[in-house]
Design an enzyme around this catalytic site. Structure first.
Site, PDB file in Angstrom:
ATOM      1  CG  HIS A 145      23.633  36.347  45.404  1.00  0.00           C
ATOM      2  ND1 HIS A 145      24.497  36.414  44.349  1.00  0.00           N
ATOM      3  CD2 HIS A 145      22.446  35.901  44.871  1.00  0.00           C
ATOM      4  CE1 HIS A 145      23.886  36.036  43.239  1.00  0.00           C
ATOM      5  NE2 HIS A 145      22.632  35.724  43.530  1.00  0.00           N
ATOM      6  CG  HIS A 158      32.367  33.714  42.255  1.00  0.00           C
ATOM      7  ND1 HIS A 158      31.812  32.593  41.679  1.00  0.00           N
ATOM      8  CD2 HIS A 158      31.492  34.729  42.045  1.00  0.00           C
ATOM      9  CE1 HIS A 158      30.660  32.939  41.135  1.00  0.00           C
ATOM     10  NE2 HIS A 158      30.439  34.214  41.336  1.00  0.00           N
ATOM     11  CG  ASP A 187      28.982  42.088  44.017  1.00  0.00           C
ATOM     12  OD1 ASP A 187      28.367  42.739  43.157  1.00  0.00           O
ATOM     13  OD2 ASP A 187      28.544  41.067  44.550  1.00  0.00           O
TER      14      ASP A 187
HETATM   15  N1  ACO Z   1      37.498  36.973  52.623  1.00  0.00           N
HETATM   16  C1  ACO Z   1      38.278  36.176  53.398  1.00  0.00           C
HETATM   17  N2  ACO Z   1      38.295  34.844  53.338  1.00  0.00           N
HETATM   18  C2  ACO Z   1      37.487  34.270  52.442  1.00  0.00           C
HETATM   19  C3  ACO Z   1      36.654  35.020  51.590  1.00  0.00           C
HETATM   20  C4  ACO Z   1      36.684  36.425  51.698  1.00  0.00           C
HETATM   21  N3  ACO Z   1      35.930  37.184  50.925  1.00  0.00           N
HETATM   22  N4  ACO Z   1      35.954  34.173  50.798  1.00  0.00           N
HETATM   23  C5  ACO Z   1      36.329  32.935  51.146  1.00  0.00           C
HETATM   24  N5  ACO Z   1      37.262  33.000  52.124  1.00  0.00           N
HETATM   25  C6  ACO Z   1      37.968  31.872  52.754  1.00  0.00           C
HETATM   26  C7  ACO Z   1      37.042  31.104  53.690  1.00  0.00           C
HETATM   27  O1  ACO Z   1      37.110  31.628  54.996  1.00  0.00           O
HETATM   28  C8  ACO Z   1      37.629  29.716  53.586  1.00  0.00           C
HETATM   29  O2  ACO Z   1      38.815  29.696  54.338  1.00  0.00           O
HETATM   30  P1  ACO Z   1      39.193  28.382  55.208  1.00  0.00           P
HETATM   31  O3  ACO Z   1      39.456  27.333  54.172  1.00  0.00           O
HETATM   32  O4  ACO Z   1      40.392  28.783  55.996  1.00  0.00           O
HETATM   33  O5  ACO Z   1      37.996  28.076  56.058  1.00  0.00           O
HETATM   34  C9  ACO Z   1      38.042  29.603  52.112  1.00  0.00           C
HETATM   35  O6  ACO Z   1      38.314  30.966  51.707  1.00  0.00           O
HETATM   36  C10 ACO Z   1      36.989  28.996  51.204  1.00  0.00           C
HETATM   37  O7  ACO Z   1      35.807  29.787  51.309  1.00  0.00           O
HETATM   38  P2  ACO Z   1      34.327  29.232  51.270  1.00  0.00           P
HETATM   39  O8  ACO Z   1      33.495  30.054  52.196  1.00  0.00           O
HETATM   40  O9  ACO Z   1      34.344  27.739  51.446  1.00  0.00           O
HETATM   41  O10 ACO Z   1      33.935  29.522  49.766  1.00  0.00           O
HETATM   42  P3  ACO Z   1      32.454  29.499  49.179  1.00  0.00           P
HETATM   43  O11 ACO Z   1      32.578  29.053  47.767  1.00  0.00           O
HETATM   44  O12 ACO Z   1      31.519  28.760  50.069  1.00  0.00           O
HETATM   45  O13 ACO Z   1      32.021  31.038  49.263  1.00  0.00           O
HETATM   46  C11 ACO Z   1      31.605  33.290  48.732  1.00  0.00           C
HETATM   47  C12 ACO Z   1      31.978  31.900  48.183  1.00  0.00           C
HETATM   48  C13 ACO Z   1      30.280  33.203  49.507  1.00  0.00           C
HETATM   49  C14 ACO Z   1      31.412  34.231  47.554  1.00  0.00           C
HETATM   50  C15 ACO Z   1      32.739  33.770  49.662  1.00  0.00           C
HETATM   51  O14 ACO Z   1      33.946  33.865  48.935  1.00  0.00           O
HETATM   52  C16 ACO Z   1      32.416  35.103  50.327  1.00  0.00           C
HETATM   53  O15 ACO Z   1      31.756  35.123  51.362  1.00  0.00           O
HETATM   54  N6  ACO Z   1      32.892  36.270  49.737  1.00  0.00           N
HETATM   55  C17 ACO Z   1      32.581  37.562  50.276  1.00  0.00           C
HETATM   56  C18 ACO Z   1      31.175  37.995  49.843  1.00  0.00           C
HETATM   57  C19 ACO Z   1      31.098  38.366  48.378  1.00  0.00           C
HETATM   58  O16 ACO Z   1      31.934  39.110  47.854  1.00  0.00           O
HETATM   59  N7  ACO Z   1      30.065  37.856  47.720  1.00  0.00           N
HETATM   60  C20 ACO Z   1      29.797  38.154  46.311  1.00  0.00           C
HETATM   61  C21 ACO Z   1      29.907  36.902  45.504  1.00  0.00           C
HETATM   62  S1  ACO Z   1      29.775  37.300  43.791  1.00  0.00           S
HETATM   63  C22 ACO Z   1      28.138  37.550  43.563  1.00  0.00           C
HETATM   64  O17 ACO Z   1      27.270  37.130  44.267  1.00  0.00           O
HETATM   65  C23 ACO Z   1      27.801  38.353  42.433  1.00  0.00           C
END
Ligand code: ACO
Length: 420
Positions: A260, A299, A355
Site C-alpha cells: 500500500h 493497482h 507511488d
Molecule cells: N509487478 C509484477 N507483476 C504484478 C505486479 C507488479 N507490480 N502487480 C500485479 N502483478 C501481476 C500478478 O503477479 C498477477 O500475475 P498472474 O496473473 O500471473 O498471477 C497479476 O499481475 C494480477 O495481480 P494481483 O496481485 O492479482 O493484483 P491485485 O489487484 O491483487 O494487486 C497490487 C494490486 C497489490 C497493487 C499489486 O499490483 C502490487 O503488488 N503492486 C506492487 C506494489 C505497489 O505498487 N503498491 C502500491 C499500490 S497503490 C497504493 O497503495 C497507493
C-alpha cells in the site's frame, strides 16, 4: 419487490428465490434465505459501503472527489480546501475557508509530553512506526474523543487531527535526524508551516514556493481513494466506536505496508538496487519470471494509467527544474517505457500507480526514503476522516465483522501433555 431483480435457483434443492438488485449489487444477506454466504477474500467483488465521497472509474482512469475531477483540484485547490470539500461535500466559500484555516492554525500545538515519548524511540526507528504510535497516543490526551456519537465532538477531533498531524510528522522527521523539535508557526500556511517544522535550522528556512506547491499537489492527489486498504482499516476499526485517533492510527498501520503506502519507499529501494539504466532489461526479466514485483506498478482498481501518476509526472518536471535531475528518474522512465510495451504488463493491465514517481520527487525535496509514507499519510488523513464521519453517520453500518468458512478440525478430546 424492487424493479430490478435476480432469480437464483439452488440446484441442490430446487428452491428458487428472487432477490432485489440495486445499484448493480445484491445484498449478501439476501443469500441467507438459501442458507448461503458469499465468499470474497480480499474484497475483490464486495462493496462494504455506500459512499458519496470519491468516485473512481478504474478502466477509464477517472478519479473525482465529491464530483470534482482530480486534475482540477490538483491545479487549483489547497490541501485544506480539499479537506473541507471531502468533509462537507462542497467547496468552501472564502469565509468558510478562512475560518477553517484559522481553526486549524489554533490547534497545531501538541502537548509537550509528546516530545518525551518521541524521544523514547531509538534513533533509527522507522518514521511510520513513530507516527503510528504518536497519533494513537493522542487519544490519551483527549478523552473527550470517545464521544463519537456527538457531532460537535467529532468535528473538534477532526480539527485536532488535521492540525496536529503535521506537527507530529515533522517531529518524527526531526527525531530521525537528531534535530531539536521546531514549534508550529501561526504566520505560515498549512504546508509552509509543515515544511518549516521539518527543515528549519537555527531559526532559518528559506521557503521554495515551487517545491511547496508541488508537495501540496502531491498531498491533494493522495487525499482520498475510496475504500483502499488503509481507509478500510479506519472504517473497520472505527466501526467499533473507538475514538478517531485510534482509528486513524489503524489507517497509518495499514498504509505502512509495502503493498500500500509503503510502495513509494520500495520503489526507491528498487531503483537503488537496479542502479543503472543498463540493468533495467534484466530486472524486468526477473519480474516477468515472478521472482519479484515491479514496485509502483499495478493497482487493484486502476486497470489503466493511474490519473494521479500522470499528474505527478508533471509535478516532477517542476520539481526537477528547481533541484536538478535525479539519475533515478532516468531508470524509472526506462522501466516505464519497457513495461508499457511488454506483453506481461500490457496483458495484465499493469500501469504506473501513484507511488511510482512520488518517491523520486520526495527525495528531490530532501525527504529520506523511509519518510515517504509519512507524507502519504499526511495527504490521506482528510480522506480517512471524511470516510470515518460518513461511516458513523450511515445507519446501515454496524461493527465490521466478517464471517468465515471454518476449515479446521471437528471436535476432539484434549490430550494430556504426557500423551502427545
Ligand atoms: N509487478 C509484477 N507483476 C504484478 C505486479 C507488479 N507490480 N502487480 C500485479 N502483478 C501481476 C500478478 O503477479 C498477477 O500475475 P498472474 O496473473 O500471473 O498471477 C497479476 O499481475 C494480477 O495481480 P494481483 O496481485 O492479482 O493484483 P491485485 O489487484 O491483487 O494487486 C497490487 C494490486 C497489490 C497493487 C499489486 O499490483 C502490487 O503488488 N503492486 C506492487 C506494489 C505497489 O505498487 N503498491 C502500491 C499500490 S497503490 C497504493 O497503495 C497507493
Amino acid at each position: 419487490m424492487a424493479e430490478e431483480t435476480l432469480t437464483i435457483r439452488d440446484n441442490r434443492t430446487g428452491t428458487e428465490v428472487e432477490i432485489p438488485v440495486s445499484d448493480g449489487t445484491i445484498h449478501a444477506t439476501d443469500l441467507r434465505q438459501l442458507g448461503l454466504m458469499s465468499y470474497d477474500p480480499a474484497f475483490l467483488n464486495t462493496a462494504s459501503t455506500r459512499s458519496g465521497i470519491t468516485y473512481i472509474d478504474g478502466d477509464a482512469g477517472i478519479l473525482r472527489y465529491r464530483g470534482y475531477p482530480i486534475e482540477q483540484l490538483a491545479e487549483h485547490a489547497t490541501l485544506l480546501e480539499t479537506a473541507w470539500l471531502l468533509f462537507e461535500g462542497e467547496l468552501p466559500t472564502r469565509d468558510q475557508l478562512e475560518t477553517w484555516e484559522e481553526e486549524v492554525r489554533l490547534h497545531t500545538y501538541v502537548h509537550t509530553n509528546v516530545m518525551q515519548f518521541l524521544d523514547g524511540f531509538r534513533h533509527d526507528a522507522h518514521p511510520m512506526g513513530m507516527l503510528l504510535g504518536a497519533v494513537a497516543a493522542l487519544s490519551t490526551f483527549y478523552p473527550d474523543a470517545k464521544e463519537i456519537g456527538d457531532v460537535e465532538s467529532r468535528r473538534l477531533q477532526r480539527v485536532r487531527l488535521i492540525a496536529k498531524f503535521p506537527t507530529i510528522a515533522a517531529w518524527v522527521f526531526r527525531h530521525s535526524r537528531g534535530l531539536p523539535y521546531v514549534f508550529p508557526r501561526n504566520d505560515l500556511d498549512y504546508i509552509g508551516n509543515f515544511v518549516n517544522m521539518t527543515f528549519e535550522i537555527g531559526g532559518v528556512h528559506e521557503p521554495n514556493p515551487v517545491l511547496q506547491r508541488a508537495l501540496e499537489i502531491l498531498l491533494v492527489l493522495h487525499a482520498d481513494h475510496e475504500q483502499n486498504a488503509s481507509t478500510n482499516a479506519v472504517r473497520g476499526v472505527g466501526s467499533t466506536q473507538v475514538d478517531p485517533f485510534s482509528a486513524v492510527s489503524a489507517g497509518i498501520a495499514a498504509l505502512y505496508g509495502p503493498l500500500h503506502g509503503g510502495a513509494n519507499e520500495q520503489v526507491l529501494r528498487m531503483l537503488d538496487e537496479i542502479g543503472d539504466v543498463k540493468n533495467v532489461p534484466a530486472f524486468i526479466e526477473g519480474v516477468k519470471n515472478h521472482e519479484r514485483l515491479l514496485m509502483g506498478f499495478g493497482h487493484r482498481i486502476y486497470k489503466n494509467y493511474d490519473p494521479r501518476a500522470k499528474l505527478i509526472k508533471r509535478v516532477a518536471d517542476d520539481v526537477f527544474a528547481q533541484t536538478g535531475i535525479d539519475p533515478k528518474l532516468e531508470i524509472a522512465l526506462e522501466l516505464e517505457r519497457i513495461a508499457l510495451e511488454d506483453d506481461y504488463f500490457v496483458s495484465r493491465k499493469l500501469y504506473p500507480n501513484v507511488d511510482f514517481y512520488s518517491g523520486i520527487i520526495y527525495r528531490a525535496m530532501g525527504y529520506p526514503t523511509d519518510y515517504f509514507t509519512v507524507l502519504f499519510a499526511l495527504g490521506r488523513l482528510p480522506g480517512w476522516l471524511a470516510q470515518w464521519e460518513e461511516m458513523l453517520s450511515d445507519s446501515e453500518q454496524k461493527i465490521a465483522r466478517p464471517r468465515q468458512i471454518y476449515t479446521g478440525y471437528d471436535e476432539r478430546d484434549f490430550v494430556p501433555i504426557a500423551g502427545r
